[in-house]
Motif scaffolding. Sequence first.
Motif, PDB file in Angstrom:
ATOM      1  N   ASN A 241       0.811  -1.228   0.000  1.00  0.00           N
ATOM      2  CA  ASN A 241       0.000   0.000   0.000  1.00  0.00           C
ATOM      3  C   ASN A 241       0.843   1.276   0.000  1.00  0.00           C
ATOM      4  O   ASN A 241       0.339   2.348   0.332  1.00  0.00           O
ATOM      5  CB  ASN A 241      -0.963   0.050   1.191  1.00  0.00           C
ATOM      6  CG  ASN A 241      -1.737  -1.224   1.401  1.00  0.00           C
ATOM      7  OD1 ASN A 241      -1.831  -2.051   0.496  1.00  0.00           O
ATOM      8  ND2 ASN A 241      -2.295  -1.407   2.582  1.00  0.00           N
TER       9      ASN A 241
ATOM     10  N   LEU B  91       5.149   7.613   0.452  1.00  0.00           N
ATOM     11  CA  LEU B  91       3.756   8.076   0.477  1.00  0.00           C
ATOM     12  C   LEU B  91       2.874   6.915   0.949  1.00  0.00           C
ATOM     13  O   LEU B  91       2.748   5.906   0.260  1.00  0.00           O
ATOM     14  CB  LEU B  91       3.334   8.551  -0.915  1.00  0.00           C
ATOM     15  CG  LEU B  91       4.366   9.472  -1.619  1.00  0.00           C
ATOM     16  CD1 LEU B  91       3.926   9.782  -3.038  1.00  0.00           C
ATOM     17  CD2 LEU B  91       4.574  10.750  -0.817  1.00  0.00           C
ATOM     18  N   GLU B  92       2.244   7.078   2.107  1.00  0.00           N
ATOM     19  CA  GLU B  92       1.526   5.979   2.749  1.00  0.00           C
ATOM     20  C   GLU B  92       0.035   6.251   2.895  1.00  0.00           C
ATOM     21  O   GLU B  92      -0.636   5.607   3.706  1.00  0.00           O
ATOM     22  CB  GLU B  92       2.130   5.701   4.132  1.00  0.00           C
ATOM     23  CG  GLU B  92       3.602   5.320   4.092  1.00  0.00           C
ATOM     24  CD  GLU B  92       4.201   5.094   5.468  1.00  0.00           C
ATOM     25  OE1 GLU B  92       4.672   3.984   5.726  1.00  0.00           O
ATOM     26  OE2 GLU B  92       4.177   6.058   6.276  1.00  0.00           O
ATOM     27  N   GLU B  93      -0.515   7.156   2.099  1.00  0.00           N
ATOM     28  CA  GLU B  93      -1.935   7.501   2.257  1.00  0.00           C
ATOM     29  C   GLU B  93      -2.879   6.449   1.683  1.00  0.00           C
ATOM     30  O   GLU B  93      -4.037   6.384   2.067  1.00  0.00           O
ATOM     31  CB  GLU B  93      -2.216   8.858   1.594  1.00  0.00           C
ATOM     32  CG  GLU B  93      -1.890  10.057   2.466  1.00  0.00           C
ATOM     33  CD  GLU B  93      -0.410  10.353   2.519  1.00  0.00           C
ATOM     34  OE1 GLU B  93       0.371   9.555   1.972  1.00  0.00           O
ATOM     35  OE2 GLU B  93      -0.028  11.376   3.109  1.00  0.00           O
ATOM     36  N   HIS B  94      -2.415   5.628   0.724  1.00  0.00           N
ATOM     37  CA  HIS B  94      -3.298   4.589   0.165  1.00  0.00           C
ATOM     38  C   HIS B  94      -3.529   3.491   1.187  1.00  0.00           C
ATOM     39  O   HIS B  94      -2.661   3.211   2.040  1.00  0.00           O
ATOM     40  CB  HIS B  94      -2.689   4.002  -1.108  1.00  0.00           C
ATOM     41  CG  HIS B  94      -2.858   4.876  -2.322  1.00  0.00           C
ATOM     42  ND1 HIS B  94      -4.074   5.076  -2.931  1.00  0.00           N
ATOM     43  CD2 HIS B  94      -1.953   5.598  -3.037  1.00  0.00           C
ATOM     44  CE1 HIS B  94      -3.908   5.888  -3.971  1.00  0.00           C
ATOM     45  NE2 HIS B  94      -2.637   6.220  -4.055  1.00  0.00           N
ATOM     46  N   THR B  95      -4.669   2.829   1.098  1.00  0.00           N
ATOM     47  CA  THR B  95      -5.028   1.750   2.025  1.00  0.00           C
ATOM     48  C   THR B  95      -5.141   0.400   1.329  1.00  0.00           C
ATOM     49  O   THR B  95      -5.678  -0.542   1.898  1.00  0.00           O
ATOM     50  CB  THR B  95      -6.359   2.073   2.724  1.00  0.00           C
ATOM     51  OG1 THR B  95      -7.391   2.260   1.729  1.00  0.00           O
ATOM     52  CG2 THR B  95      -6.233   3.331   3.559  1.00  0.00           C
TER      53      THR B  95
ATOM     54  N   ASP C 115      -9.064   0.527  -1.415  1.00  0.00           N
ATOM     55  CA  ASP C 115      -8.783   1.968  -1.387  1.00  0.00           C
ATOM     56  C   ASP C 115      -9.673   2.728  -2.365  1.00  0.00           C
ATOM     57  O   ASP C 115     -10.357   3.661  -1.994  1.00  0.00           O
ATOM     58  CB  ASP C 115      -7.309   2.190  -1.719  1.00  0.00           C
ATOM     59  CG  ASP C 115      -6.917   3.652  -1.678  1.00  0.00           C
ATOM     60  OD1 ASP C 115      -6.495   4.125  -0.621  1.00  0.00           O
ATOM     61  OD2 ASP C 115      -7.039   4.319  -2.729  1.00  0.00           O
TER      62      ASP C 115
ATOM     63  N   THR D 157      -9.204   4.952  -4.614  1.00  0.00           N
ATOM     64  CA  THR D 157      -9.021   6.380  -4.857  1.00  0.00           C
ATOM     65  C   THR D 157      -7.919   6.628  -5.870  1.00  0.00           C
ATOM     66  O   THR D 157      -7.002   5.819  -6.034  1.00  0.00           O
ATOM     67  CB  THR D 157      -8.664   7.136  -3.562  1.00  0.00           C
ATOM     68  OG1 THR D 157      -7.399   6.673  -3.091  1.00  0.00           O
ATOM     69  CG2 THR D 157      -9.723   6.924  -2.503  1.00  0.00           C
TER      70      THR D 157
ATOM     71  N   LYS E   2      -5.083   9.514  -6.366  1.00  0.00           N
ATOM     72  CA  LYS E   2      -4.452  10.603  -5.624  1.00  0.00           C
ATOM     73  C   LYS E   2      -3.421  11.298  -6.516  1.00  0.00           C
ATOM     74  O   LYS E   2      -2.794  10.658  -7.366  1.00  0.00           O
ATOM     75  CB  LYS E   2      -3.772  10.084  -4.350  1.00  0.00           C
ATOM     76  CG  LYS E   2      -4.746   9.463  -3.338  1.00  0.00           C
ATOM     77  CD  LYS E   2      -4.049   9.046  -2.066  1.00  0.00           C
ATOM     78  CE  LYS E   2      -4.984   8.289  -1.124  1.00  0.00           C
ATOM     79  NZ  LYS E   2      -6.097   9.103  -0.643  1.00  0.00           N
TER      80      LYS E   2
ATOM     81  N   TRP F 252       0.016  13.840  -6.537  1.00  0.00           N
ATOM     82  CA  TRP F 252       1.127  14.171  -5.657  1.00  0.00           C
ATOM     83  C   TRP F 252       2.066  15.186  -6.317  1.00  0.00           C
ATOM     84  O   TRP F 252       2.299  15.125  -7.528  1.00  0.00           O
ATOM     85  CB  TRP F 252       1.944  12.914  -5.328  1.00  0.00           C
ATOM     86  CG  TRP F 252       1.138  11.765  -4.822  1.00  0.00           C
ATOM     87  CD1 TRP F 252       0.524  10.798  -5.566  1.00  0.00           C
ATOM     88  CD2 TRP F 252       0.851  11.457  -3.453  1.00  0.00           C
ATOM     89  NE1 TRP F 252      -0.127   9.906  -4.757  1.00  0.00           N
ATOM     90  CE2 TRP F 252       0.055  10.276  -3.450  1.00  0.00           C
ATOM     91  CE3 TRP F 252       1.201  12.043  -2.242  1.00  0.00           C
ATOM     92  CZ2 TRP F 252      -0.395   9.701  -2.271  1.00  0.00           C
ATOM     93  CZ3 TRP F 252       0.743  11.464  -1.063  1.00  0.00           C
ATOM     94  CH2 TRP F 252      -0.047  10.311  -1.085  1.00  0.00           C
TER      95      TRP F 252
ATOM     96  N   CYS G 131       0.259  15.580  -0.935  1.00  0.00           N
ATOM     97  CA  CYS G 131      -0.909  15.065  -1.671  1.00  0.00           C
ATOM     98  C   CYS G 131      -1.786  16.249  -2.058  1.00  0.00           C
ATOM     99  O   CYS G 131      -2.302  16.965  -1.190  1.00  0.00           O
ATOM    100  CB  CYS G 131      -1.682  14.069  -0.811  1.00  0.00           C
ATOM    101  SG  CYS G 131      -3.091  13.326  -1.658  1.00  0.00           S
TER     102      CYS G 131
ATOM    103  N   SER H  78      -7.441  13.971  -3.773  1.00  0.00           N
ATOM    104  CA  SER H  78      -7.815  12.564  -3.681  1.00  0.00           C
ATOM    105  C   SER H  78      -9.257  12.421  -4.128  1.00  0.00           C
ATOM    106  O   SER H  78     -10.128  13.153  -3.647  1.00  0.00           O
ATOM    107  CB  SER H  78      -7.638  12.045  -2.258  1.00  0.00           C
ATOM    108  OG  SER H  78      -7.983  10.672  -2.167  1.00  0.00           O
TER     109      SER H  78
END
Length: 950
Positions: A287, A309-313, A337, A339, A341, A343, A350, A353
Amino acid sequence: MDAGSLNSYSNLKGQSRCPLQEQLLQRKNSKENMDRFIPNRSAMDFDYAHYMLTDGRKIKENQTVCSPAREAYRKQLAETLNMNRTRILAFKNKPPAPVELFPSEHSTASAHPTKSAKPRRHIPQSSERTLDAPDLVDDFYLNLLDWGSSNVLAIALGNTVYLWDASDSSTSELVTVDDENGPVTSVSWAPDGRHIAIGLNNSEVQLWDSASNRQLRTLRGCHRSRVGSMAWNNHILTTGGMDGQIVNNDVRIRSHVVETYRGHQQEVCGLKWSASGQQLASGGNDNVVHIWDRSMASSNSPTQWLHRLEEHTSAVKALAWCPFQSNLLATGGGGGDRTIKFWNTHTGACLNSVDTGSQVCSLLWSKNERELLSSHGFTQNQLTLWKYPSMVKMAELTGHTSRVLYMAQSPDGCTVASAAGDETLRFWNVFGVPEVAKTAPKVNREPFSQLNRFKIPRSLNSFSNLKGQSRFPLQEQLLSRKNSKENMDRFIPNRSAMDFDYAHYMLTDGRKIKENQTVCSPAREAYRKQLAETLNMNRTRILAFKNKPPAPVELFPSEHSTTSVHPTKSAKPRRHIPQSSERTLDAPDLVDDFYLNLLDWGSSNVLAIALGNTVYLWDASDSSTSELVTVDDANGPVTSVSWAPDGRHIAIGLNNSEVQLWDLASNRQLRTLRGCHRSRVGSMAWNNHILTTGGMDGQIVNNDVRIRSHIVETYRGHQQEVCGLKWSASGQQLASGGNDNVVHIWDRSMASSNSPTQWLHRLEEHTSAVKALAWCPFQSNLLATGGGGGDRTIKFWNTHTGACLNSVDTGSQVCSLLWSKNERELLSSHGFTQNQLTLWKYPSMVKMAELTGHTSRVLYMAQSPDGCTVASAAGDETLRFWNVFGVPEVAKTAPKVNLPNSTIDGPVVVPSKPASSHPKGDGDLLHLEQLPLWEATMDFVHFLGVLDIN
């Protein structure tokens, strides 16, 4: 604008502009107004600005002489209002065009000529063409499609890489790798469009020259497992593996590994270099997205990322660098996730999104417009076109019936190819038409293109009028079509633009007239060759149109029409699936236990079934029945049976935890395996000379039947009884299902005799016991599993990654699963309420047939060696045979002969004692209905290895 400002504006016309000039000069020299050298936006004089944009400029244009004072004033005004400002600290959006609130006497339409609005682009909602892509691997983490700069599309189908040349629609096979190295897991064209990199499942990368069709070299030692993603940066080939490593390979030198990037904890499924070649984006199954800077690379130690970048799930495979803003990156998340995004890769921030509502599989920027295309999975399996930066949906393109895993863009940037799990390759004219093609003169694409072929009367008239016309104008049009760049736009013929009127004429009257001619002129011969090339009549099935065109039908028979001129090939008949069983046998004392496996059909065409304490053999070649063994009550009942691959030896699991090995030819027991389990052995599976057993104690044991100390590995992972075991065709992976609702995938290479082996994947999505397991025969990493009464689903798994590809609610307990060996079909057997067998079409999972007849749950199924007939045994103590998977090819063409006992009156008698040659003796068992027996034969092969028994 308020009243005060309007009055000041109206009074300004009659006044001198010298006082205003003095005010502006004072404003420029005032330190207060130039605080921090940033102009005060609120101090701007909008009245004067409006005046200058309207009447003031017109008055100035009418003056014949410009005095020095006015010229100095103009320069001061330009400096003060900062008319030459750059974009730095400017308004984000361009100011709207000036609108004249009160038209004056100087205002004329000619003074402000308006630019003609750009016509709105039409986006076709359906694909231009659809090609078959059989054996395309349905795996989210791979990258199996790429379009090179030489306008050749590369696609990996199973173990083979095919090349489709868009300039002439020709297809060629580049390479087929063997099963030990395959399947192909990634393809990537080099920037020159001639060389291509092919990533393999065995961790190697092959480099091929498409011009000479030869392999240049193999890159080894980069990874420890499959290579699922690749990206080129001039002569540097960057590879991403399932081991989480990213490696830069300089393909020009012998020691090709020049840098290594370590940051991902799981498989690297996405790689993209920026246009400058300075930054690399990577996405993984962990992720995480990493941004790596080329200047920070080092050959001595693993390189540190620039941004993490760790915003994705969920897993991130979709990556796309913006072509008009170098530091803008778009990323898309998987099913958890959903989404997209955006960057800033300079800062790692970010910017935006957007929730798309479904798995994001791939992203592509338009090269011509500020637009982004995304491909998606469940539920719509669509392509979505977004307007950037507003992210308003411009179009949704549907047609695929499974998730759209891969996309590639043509060199001109206008056409997009998409490949999906439904094994189709579709082409979409989503990004418009190339500029060159827009300015080219328009010519007729084809004969009769001006006719509306969707209105039947007009098309019929054009067809009837064609008979008396000369075909030379048509020949010229076809030649111009082949040579015209505009008509070969993007080198992809338009399938929808074919002229079926003319095609019908050529298939009927046109050809007959030509055959009646005594002399074939060179012009006509050239025309024939051009037509064959243009319509591409010699295409193979691979990357061909998915549906064959219908056979030509002559709507109005003419005087030239005869049935002998055009013999039509008989269409392949639609397979008939009998709704009732071919024959039914009695099976008294069959144990009604979901967790056991009491039926198996060997390669020698002999069916083994356990009824209570006894194992019976039924020979399908002559319908004879014999008793193999009866165990005593202290050891029984029999809890599982499994044929060895040779079809001669059989393993029998017992309730007392022992396993007996028997030789069918000599009808004698060879040995007994003890110490494997502490309770009954309910499941078994063979892997050459290895017999794997699963017990009620939750243990799985590998037994080498050739040696005295037979236990070689132990797998511990289940907390309750192991009720399902299946080895993959390659013998590398083992699937196990248990009463703890868990499925485990075990890898043979990870096995150890010293300690319990760790599983490769632990699959916990089922909510009830899992007994039904089936490896797909046409896709090595695809496993189907079925859940019990509390789950009732069939799930499909990618055993390389452990991902669940699909889940289907069947409505009842799933007891057993069998894949067809000849078709892409799956058969499932069920319990309450219908106790039916259901035939499914894969991958759509549409029901093809439901076979009923059993009155209790259908616990066990076994498949004949030819793959056509299925035997099912149920709690109603009957054994039924179903011709569900068709007729063997050999049997279709072979002359029909009468087999012994093909129809039998009365009961089939079974001997009460073991016999060496299955004779019919006295006894009472297995009542047989009067039904014909299918034809099936199979040769015996020698058992693998020599048994060491004392």
